[in-house]
Write an enzyme that holds these catalytic residues in place. Sequence first.
Site, PDB file in Angstrom:
ATOM      1  N   LYS A  13       4.300   6.489  -5.999  1.00  0.00           N
ATOM      2  CA  LYS A  13       4.335   6.032  -7.397  1.00  0.00           C
ATOM      3  C   LYS A  13       3.085   6.438  -8.156  1.00  0.00           C
ATOM      4  O   LYS A  13       3.152   6.925  -9.273  1.00  0.00           O
ATOM      5  CB  LYS A  13       4.395   4.495  -7.494  1.00  0.00           C
ATOM      6  CG  LYS A  13       5.598   3.831  -6.933  1.00  0.00           C
ATOM      7  CD  LYS A  13       5.541   2.323  -7.234  1.00  0.00           C
ATOM      8  CE  LYS A  13       4.359   1.597  -6.627  1.00  0.00           C
ATOM      9  NZ  LYS A  13       4.420   1.409  -5.188  1.00  0.00           N
ATOM     10  N   ARG A  88       5.346  -7.008  -9.734  1.00  0.00           N
ATOM     11  CA  ARG A  88       5.529  -6.951  -8.289  1.00  0.00           C
ATOM     12  C   ARG A  88       6.223  -8.198  -7.776  1.00  0.00           C
ATOM     13  O   ARG A  88       6.492  -8.300  -6.584  1.00  0.00           O
ATOM     14  CB  ARG A  88       4.152  -6.867  -7.648  1.00  0.00           C
ATOM     15  CG  ARG A  88       3.917  -5.623  -6.798  1.00  0.00           C
ATOM     16  CD  ARG A  88       2.574  -5.824  -6.151  1.00  0.00           C
ATOM     17  NE  ARG A  88       2.150  -4.782  -5.265  1.00  0.00           N
ATOM     18  CZ  ARG A  88       1.586  -3.644  -5.643  1.00  0.00           C
ATOM     19  NH1 ARG A  88       1.439  -3.361  -6.917  1.00  0.00           N
ATOM     20  NH2 ARG A  88       1.191  -2.784  -4.744  1.00  0.00           N
ATOM     21  N   ARG A 122      -3.444   8.872   3.643  1.00  0.00           N
ATOM     22  CA  ARG A 122      -3.934   8.933   2.271  1.00  0.00           C
ATOM     23  C   ARG A 122      -5.461   8.893   2.198  1.00  0.00           C
ATOM     24  O   ARG A 122      -6.129   8.161   2.907  1.00  0.00           O
ATOM     25  CB  ARG A 122      -3.369   7.759   1.460  1.00  0.00           C
ATOM     26  CG  ARG A 122      -4.042   7.605   0.101  1.00  0.00           C
ATOM     27  CD  ARG A 122      -3.203   6.900  -0.883  1.00  0.00           C
ATOM     28  NE  ARG A 122      -3.010   5.495  -0.602  1.00  0.00           N
ATOM     29  CZ  ARG A 122      -2.226   4.708  -1.334  1.00  0.00           C
ATOM     30  NH1 ARG A 122      -1.571   5.187  -2.357  1.00  0.00           N
ATOM     31  NH2 ARG A 122      -2.091   3.446  -1.025  1.00  0.00           N
ATOM     32  N   ARG A 155      -8.691   3.826   1.800  1.00  0.00           N
ATOM     33  CA  ARG A 155      -8.629   2.473   1.249  1.00  0.00           C
ATOM     34  C   ARG A 155      -8.540   1.455   2.380  1.00  0.00           C
ATOM     35  O   ARG A 155      -7.831   1.649   3.351  1.00  0.00           O
ATOM     36  CB  ARG A 155      -7.398   2.340   0.351  1.00  0.00           C
ATOM     37  CG  ARG A 155      -7.652   2.734  -1.078  1.00  0.00           C
ATOM     38  CD  ARG A 155      -6.382   2.892  -1.857  1.00  0.00           C
ATOM     39  NE  ARG A 155      -5.461   1.762  -1.726  1.00  0.00           N
ATOM     40  CZ  ARG A 155      -4.345   1.645  -2.450  1.00  0.00           C
ATOM     41  NH1 ARG A 155      -4.025   2.565  -3.331  1.00  0.00           N
ATOM     42  NH2 ARG A 155      -3.547   0.620  -2.281  1.00  0.00           N
ATOM     43  N   ARG A 166       1.575  -5.176   3.819  1.00  0.00           N
ATOM     44  CA  ARG A 166       2.040  -4.780   2.481  1.00  0.00           C
ATOM     45  C   ARG A 166       3.535  -4.511   2.470  1.00  0.00           C
ATOM     46  O   ARG A 166       4.215  -4.825   1.502  1.00  0.00           O
ATOM     47  CB  ARG A 166       1.274  -3.546   2.009  1.00  0.00           C
ATOM     48  CG  ARG A 166      -0.116  -3.896   1.492  1.00  0.00           C
ATOM     49  CD  ARG A 166      -1.040  -2.717   1.552  1.00  0.00           C
ATOM     50  NE  ARG A 166      -0.694  -1.680   0.602  1.00  0.00           N
ATOM     51  CZ  ARG A 166      -1.065  -0.402   0.722  1.00  0.00           C
ATOM     52  NH1 ARG A 166      -1.775  -0.025   1.755  1.00  0.00           N
ATOM     53  NH2 ARG A 166      -0.728   0.462  -0.190  1.00  0.00           N
TER      54      ARG A 166
HETATM   55  P1  ADP Z   1       0.159   0.307  -3.393  1.00  0.00           P
HETATM   56  O1  ADP Z   1       1.245   0.510  -4.395  1.00  0.00           O
HETATM   57  O2  ADP Z   1      -0.304   1.572  -2.772  1.00  0.00           O
HETATM   58  O3  ADP Z   1       0.427  -0.793  -2.413  1.00  0.00           O
HETATM   59  P2  ADP Z   1      -1.647  -0.626  -5.484  1.00  0.00           P
HETATM   60  O4  ADP Z   1      -2.785   0.260  -5.731  1.00  0.00           O
HETATM   61  O5  ADP Z   1      -0.539  -0.686  -6.468  1.00  0.00           O
HETATM   62  O6  ADP Z   1      -1.149  -0.234  -4.053  1.00  0.00           O
HETATM   63  O7  ADP Z   1      -2.146  -2.125  -5.250  1.00  0.00           O
HETATM   64  C1  ADP Z   1      -3.107  -2.433  -4.278  1.00  0.00           C
HETATM   65  C2  ADP Z   1      -3.222  -3.940  -4.102  1.00  0.00           C
HETATM   66  O8  ADP Z   1      -3.597  -4.557  -5.372  1.00  0.00           O
HETATM   67  C3  ADP Z   1      -1.944  -4.665  -3.711  1.00  0.00           C
HETATM   68  O9  ADP Z   1      -1.698  -4.641  -2.318  1.00  0.00           O
HETATM   69  C4  ADP Z   1      -2.234  -6.082  -4.228  1.00  0.00           C
HETATM   70  O10 ADP Z   1      -3.105  -6.780  -3.385  1.00  0.00           O
HETATM   71  C5  ADP Z   1      -2.961  -5.820  -5.527  1.00  0.00           C
HETATM   72  N1  ADP Z   1      -2.015  -5.750  -6.671  1.00  0.00           N
HETATM   73  C6  ADP Z   1      -1.739  -4.652  -7.423  1.00  0.00           C
HETATM   74  N2  ADP Z   1      -0.806  -4.920  -8.354  1.00  0.00           N
HETATM   75  C7  ADP Z   1      -0.475  -6.230  -8.186  1.00  0.00           C
HETATM   76  C8  ADP Z   1       0.442  -7.113  -8.820  1.00  0.00           C
HETATM   77  N3  ADP Z   1       1.238  -6.689  -9.824  1.00  0.00           N
HETATM   78  N4  ADP Z   1       0.508  -8.395  -8.391  1.00  0.00           N
HETATM   79  C9  ADP Z   1      -0.264  -8.829  -7.388  1.00  0.00           C
HETATM   80  N5  ADP Z   1      -1.132  -8.062  -6.736  1.00  0.00           N
HETATM   81  C10 ADP Z   1      -1.253  -6.772  -7.114  1.00  0.00           C
END
Ligand code: ADP
Length: 209
Positions: A13, A88, A122, A155, A166
Amino acid sequence: MKLIFLGPPGAGKGTLAVLVSETYKIPHISTGEIFRAAIREKTPLGLKVQAIIDAGQLVSDDITIELVRERLGKDDTKAGYILDGFPRTIPQAEALAKIVEIDAAVNFDIADDGVVARLSGRRVCRSCSQNYHVDYMKPKVEGVCDKCGGELYIREDDKIEAITKRLEVYRKQTAPLIDFYRSVGKLTEVDARPSSAAVLEEFKKLFPL
Ligand code: ADP
Ligand code: ZN
């Protein structure tokens, strides 16, 4: 065009969001990026969310919704944007619906084995956040960002325990959003398994400029 990008972690994404943002000239809003920047800069928000994010868990809906509400209030969002990583959870989707009407939710579909392969390889640039992959998207020089020369790192939440967590969180809390957006006629499905260039071509067919 106001878009939401859905899909499991590792679906690509974020990578696609960067490409679509450049192609369609709309900002890429990633809640994950905003949180990581806050952690890097040790702001009060960053200090609050660091342990949660490193463990692969979700930040609370209240904090996240407020953050997005503020971001969507900025001037650069008038012509549209890509929301990457938000909403999310169902409460986040309901809160967003009260702030704005989006045009489409794009679901980047990929199975779990593909996710693990992508996330564990990654690498991310510390300076500009560009993503790389040790097999699929190698930088020209190992450990160095092609775009800005910054240092590439893994990361904390791309370590295997956090990846498993996750995926579990995704299935329980985020996957229900697919039905949520399907039921209001806004869902578009994209196969996320091909290369990011191929997925971008597919995307351009679905959303002609
Ligand atoms: P990925 O899509 O690779 O899992 P992101 O960079 O989108 O990672 O998000 C990393 C972390 O940030 C998530 O695992 C969560 O802990 C937090 N996070 C990001 N967006 C949200 C959201 N909309 N609600 C709650 N936590 C979030
Ligand atoms: Zn960089």
